[in-house]
Design an enzyme around this catalytic site. Structure first.
Site, PDB file in Angstrom:
ATOM      1  N   HIS A   1       0.595  -1.044   0.089  1.00 21.58           N
ATOM      2  CA  HIS A   1       0.013   0.003  -0.077  1.00 21.58           C
ATOM      3  C   HIS A   1       0.820   1.296   0.072  1.00 21.58           C
ATOM      4  CE1 HIS A   1      -2.229   3.291   2.099  1.00 21.58           C
ATOM      5  NE2 HIS A   1      -3.159   2.799   1.128  1.00 21.58           N
ATOM      6  N   CYS A   2       1.963   1.262   0.577  1.00 27.42           N
ATOM      7  CA  CYS A   2       2.795   2.462   0.703  1.00 27.42           C
ATOM      8  C   CYS A   2       3.583   2.892  -0.354  1.00 27.42           C
ATOM      9  CB  CYS A   2       3.652   2.205   2.241  1.00 27.42           C
ATOM     10  SG  CYS A   2       2.888   1.918   3.707  1.00 27.42           S
ATOM     11  N   ILE A   3       4.588   2.244  -0.736  1.00 26.16           N
ATOM     12  CA  ILE A   3       5.840   2.903  -1.604  1.00 26.16           C
ATOM     13  C   ILE A   3       5.002   3.063  -3.117  1.00 26.16           C
ATOM     14  CG2 ILE A   3       7.846   2.613  -2.582  1.00 26.16           C
ATOM     15  CD1 ILE A   3       8.718   0.763  -0.354  1.00 26.16           C
TER      16      ILE A   3
ATOM     17  N   ASP B   1       2.040   6.452  -1.699  1.00 23.71           N
ATOM     18  CA  ASP B   1       2.321   7.429  -0.905  1.00 23.71           C
ATOM     19  C   ASP B   1       2.860   8.761  -1.754  1.00 23.71           C
ATOM     20  OD1 ASP B   1       1.184   5.779   0.805  1.00 23.71           O
ATOM     21  OD2 ASP B   1       3.077   5.753   2.236  1.00 23.71           O
TER      22      ASP B   1
END
Length: 447
Positions: free
Chosen positions: A277-279, A282
């Site tokens: 989900h993050c890299i 974001d």
């Protein structure tokens, strides 16, 4: 005029005595570990998820996340302090509400905050004085006070006086054996000093170290900065991989040698694209918000372009190697993708580059299957709906030999690489899995 401190003092007392009831909204990869940590710290916890089936499985003590054992779930339920529900009726009875819902991107790579907005509106229906609301979902700097706060204040209650609002970015690293929710330092920022102090007191009872910052905006920026740092450096090594490959130089050998320098270098590794989900997500939250201030984030966007392009680079290399070895390219070729999860030894397929690889292979006429010991069936996803329900192919010598090529997308420890090395006609390895294990198949290409 100083804000009325009595609701804050009452809440701080409940927190210090472990009597504050903590509601965790969203029982996924962030919310469920947090809920368990809170129970283990002695707090009464209400876990909420809109997925009724997931709620039923958690209530039965079943293992719903691979790296969280069923025994831990059962122990939390046995305390009598852990309840789970799909209903929102109990939110008003919670002293603290922590929002751990998804914040994806649209197809145009713009923030999609519908889950956060819907959750804030639901909380507002039962918001009462003395509650602490904490947002943990990753988002752009300003979301907590520009999006969540106005919704909650539509009730007539005022942030910092009647209720308290904070942001604390999640820092989960699924499957990491060295760090867990309780041992990873927690950054917290409040909408005002009182909210910041309450959030700090809350997390001090849950984790080993709390890092207070001056505002919710700063806390939101911390999370984005951490993942932009990783995205940019991964893009750098992905680009270096392409350059060095043209020169006949192995990027993995270069990085392993460079990391021996005891200062000024931190190893990052190339791959077939970014997942989780993050890299992958974001950095685009910040580039979107920066446009509001007429600022172009060219460096971040370039890194995003490089990383987003990597699945195409890998499939191009796969096609070229098939053409060189069998004179056929991808059309009609049978390809086995090893690994569907976005990282090794987890069952999480969110934003996994393996899914994009499968789609690209299919689009170019290949016949693609996958093997993943942790993902027996591909779940439905917003970006790859056509792959939903696709089953994992069992590994055996005859099966491997029947494929024209094996493409390593995720280097799970549980995969029998020796078996693959012995029977595959062609291996395209994006993770350096075979070299790390000392295996030297006859037909192997690093991509």
């Amino acid at each position: 005029m100083q804000p009325d401190a009595s609701p804050a003092l009452q809440l701080k007392g409940l927190i210090s005595e472990r009597r504050a009831r903590i509601g965790v909204i969203g029982l996924g990869y962030v919310g469920l570990p947090l809920a368990l940590v809170a129970v283990e710290a002695g707090f009464p916890v209400l876990g909420h998820d809109i997925n009724a089936r997931r709620v039923a499985e958690i209530a039965a003590g079943k293992q719903v996340i691979r790296y969280i054992p069923a025994e831990r779930m059962e122990a939390a339920l046995a305390t009598g302090r852990f309840e789970v529900t799909a209903s929102v009726d109990a939110f008003g009875g919670c002293d603290v509400l922590v929002i751990c819902v998804p914040t994806p991107l649209t197809r145009q790579r713009e923030p999609e905050l519908s889950f956060v907005v819907a959750t804030a509106r639901t909380i507002a229906t039962s918001l009462r004085p003395g509650q602490l609301i904490v947002l943990e979902s990753t988002t752009w700097p300003g979301t907590t006070v520009e999006v969540v706060k106005p919704i909650l204040e539509e009730t007539g209650l005022v942030s910092g006086r009647d209720f308290f609002l904070a942001f604390s970015p999640e820092r989960e690293d699924p499957g990491n054996p060295s760090y867990s929710t309780a041992t990873i330092p927690k950054v917290v920022g409040g909408d005002g000093a009182v909210a910041g102090e309450l959030a700090e007191a809350l997390y001090a009872g849950l984790v080993e170290r709390v890092v207070p910052v001056s505002s919710t905006q700063t806390a939101e920026a911390v999370k984005l900065t951490e993942n932009i740092f990783r995205a940019v450096n991964i893009a750098l090594v992905n680009e270096l991989k392409t350059v060095y490959a043209a020169m006949g130089i192995d990027i993995w050998e270069v990085i392993d040698a460079a990391r021996t320098k005891p200062f000024g270098f931190m190893p990052f590794y190339p791959g077939p694209g970014l997942g989780g989900h993050c890299i992958p997500i974001d950095p685009f939250y910040l580039t979107w918000k920066a446009r509001e201030f007429d600022i172009e984030t060219r460096f971040i966007e370039l890194a995003g372009q490089i990383n987003t392009r990597m699945p195409y680079v890998v499939v191009d290399r796969l096609a070229a190697e098939l053409d060189a070895s069998a004179g056929r390219g991808l059309s009609g070729a049978r390809i086995l993708v090893l690994g569907a999860a976005y990282k090794k030894d987890v069952d999480d397929t969110r934003e996994s580059p393996a899914l994009k690889l499968m789609e690209l292979i299919d689009e170019r006429g290949g016949l693609c299957e996958y093997h993943d010991p942790h993902v027996p069936v591909l779940p439905p996803t917003r970006r790859h709906p056509r792959l939903a329900g696709k089953p994992s192919t069992p590994l055996d010598a005859a099966t491997i030999a029947g494929f024209d090529a094996v493409l390593v997308a995720t280097d799970h420890e549980a995969i029998d690489y020796a078996l693959v090395a012995a029977h595959a006609r062609l291996i395209v390895d994006t993770r350096n899995a075979f070299a790390r294990l000392g295996l030297t198949p006859q037909r192997i290409v690093k991509a």
